[in-house]
Design a protein around this motif. Sequence first.
Motif, PDB file in Angstrom:
ATOM      1  N   UNK A 114       0.807  -1.216   0.000  1.00 11.02           N
ATOM      2  CA  UNK A 114       0.000   0.000   0.000  1.00 11.02           C
ATOM      3  C   UNK A 114       0.836   1.260   0.000  1.00 11.02           C
ATOM      4  N   UNK A 115       1.880   1.298   0.840  1.00 11.47           N
ATOM      5  CA  UNK A 115       2.725   2.489   0.914  1.00 11.47           C
ATOM      6  C   UNK A 115       3.486   2.691  -0.389  1.00 11.47           C
ATOM      7  N   UNK A 116       3.917   1.585  -1.017  1.00 13.98           N
ATOM      8  CA  UNK A 116       4.586   1.717  -2.309  1.00 13.98           C
ATOM      9  C   UNK A 116       3.662   2.356  -3.337  1.00 13.98           C
ATOM     10  N   UNK A 117       2.432   1.878  -3.425  1.00  7.58           N
ATOM     11  CA  UNK A 117       1.491   2.419  -4.410  1.00  7.58           C
ATOM     12  C   UNK A 117       1.128   3.870  -4.102  1.00  7.58           C
ATOM     13  N   UNK A 118       0.910   4.184  -2.823  1.00 11.04           N
ATOM     14  CA  UNK A 118       0.601   5.564  -2.440  1.00 11.04           C
ATOM     15  C   UNK A 118       1.746   6.490  -2.839  1.00 11.04           C
ATOM     16  N   UNK A 119       2.968   6.079  -2.517  1.00  7.67           N
ATOM     17  CA  UNK A 119       4.136   6.904  -2.824  1.00  7.67           C
ATOM     18  C   UNK A 119       4.304   7.069  -4.329  1.00  7.67           C
ATOM     19  N   UNK A 120       4.166   5.966  -5.071  1.00  6.06           N
ATOM     20  CA  UNK A 120       4.339   6.011  -6.519  1.00  6.06           C
ATOM     21  C   UNK A 120       3.293   6.907  -7.177  1.00  6.06           C
ATOM     22  N   UNK A 121       2.040   6.751  -6.784  1.00  2.00           N
ATOM     23  CA  UNK A 121       0.969   7.546  -7.387  1.00  2.00           C
ATOM     24  C   UNK A 121       1.179   9.031  -7.106  1.00  2.00           C
ATOM     25  N   UNK A 122       1.485   9.363  -5.861  1.00  2.00           N
ATOM     26  CA  UNK A 122       1.739  10.762  -5.515  1.00  2.00           C
ATOM     27  C   UNK A 122       2.913  11.330  -6.300  1.00  2.00           C
ATOM     28  N   UNK A 123       3.978  10.546  -6.438  1.00  2.00           N
ATOM     29  CA  UNK A 123       5.151  11.000  -7.180  1.00  2.00           C
ATOM     30  C   UNK A 123       4.835  11.214  -8.656  1.00  2.00           C
ATOM     31  N   UNK A 190      10.717   7.471  -5.955  1.00  2.00           N
ATOM     32  CA  UNK A 190       9.680   6.711  -5.242  1.00  2.00           C
ATOM     33  C   UNK A 190      10.289   5.821  -4.167  1.00  2.00           C
ATOM     34  N   UNK A 191      11.503   5.300  -4.403  1.00  2.64           N
ATOM     35  CA  UNK A 191      12.158   4.501  -3.377  1.00  2.64           C
ATOM     36  C   UNK A 191      12.379   5.286  -2.102  1.00  2.64           C
ATOM     37  N   UNK A 192      12.845   6.537  -2.234  1.00  8.53           N
ATOM     38  CA  UNK A 192      13.040   7.399  -1.065  1.00  8.53           C
ATOM     39  C   UNK A 192      11.715   7.644  -0.357  1.00  8.53           C
ATOM     40  N   UNK A 193      10.718   8.009  -1.132  1.00 12.13           N
ATOM     41  CA  UNK A 193       9.392   8.309  -0.586  1.00 12.13           C
ATOM     42  C   UNK A 193       8.796   7.090   0.108  1.00 12.13           C
TER      43      UNK A 193
END
Length: 263
Positions: A114-123, A190-193
């Motif tokens: 979930x956090x990966x997808x949230x971060x990726x989408x926001x980025x 996205x990795x950082x985020x």
Amino acid sequence: MAFLFPVMGFLILDLYFNLIPHLLPSGTVFWLLYACFFFVLAQHVSKLTGLRGLADLGIKAHFGWKRNLRIGFIYGAGIWAVMYALLGVFGDFQVIGFKKPPEAVIFLIEAFAGIFLISLINDLIVRGFVFAHLKGKIPSVALLLLSAVIYALDDVWLAGFSIQNTVFSVILGLSLGYVLLKSGSIWMNTGIHWGLNMMYSFVYGIPGREDAKGLLLTNPAGAGDSFLLDNAHIFAAILLFIIIFATYNRLRINSAAEHVDFD
């Protein structure tokens, strides 16, 4: 009028990202459907604004993209882990326990995915889309500052407005924008985020679901007012920017411009 379609495209994607979750029934299935549909929407909206689709937003399967993602995760998770460790030591919060299996296992699966997808989408919205339309049209410094300000304004949806959070978001946005500008793809950004959001989730819970707690069960320790504790996130963001700026070229980060895409 040339800017009208990109602005409308940005608003469509941003409003979808920030408003639709509040209209959906609770549950993992609905959330995953929402996340998957975003990529379909982003593909079509990007093309309508003159781009080629997700590839122009930074989703490029270039040589070394997984390595970029891992390095970014290590940067974000490492610095934020140190920050939270120091906050715990200096009394900002108290660890009173840990989630137990199977709840901990479910939490880790939901958090990582979930956090990966949230971060990726926001980025993809606040940096990928903005960079795709403005890179090469305005100076790089102006592009970095603009994307950082947009990121800070967008963060108001989740965290509310405060001077401290705005300063933090702008500084963090500069780091995330810098690695996107240098690498030409979304992955290290996205990795950082993803990494720093994971550490947040471990301590406080998944963003938007903090009531369910994180992997660590914590309570505020009542350490009192402290300039260092109150601004720890700002100092962590400054440290992140300094480390990235000082080490980026030494790490030989894979650039999308230097390799042929596999997709």
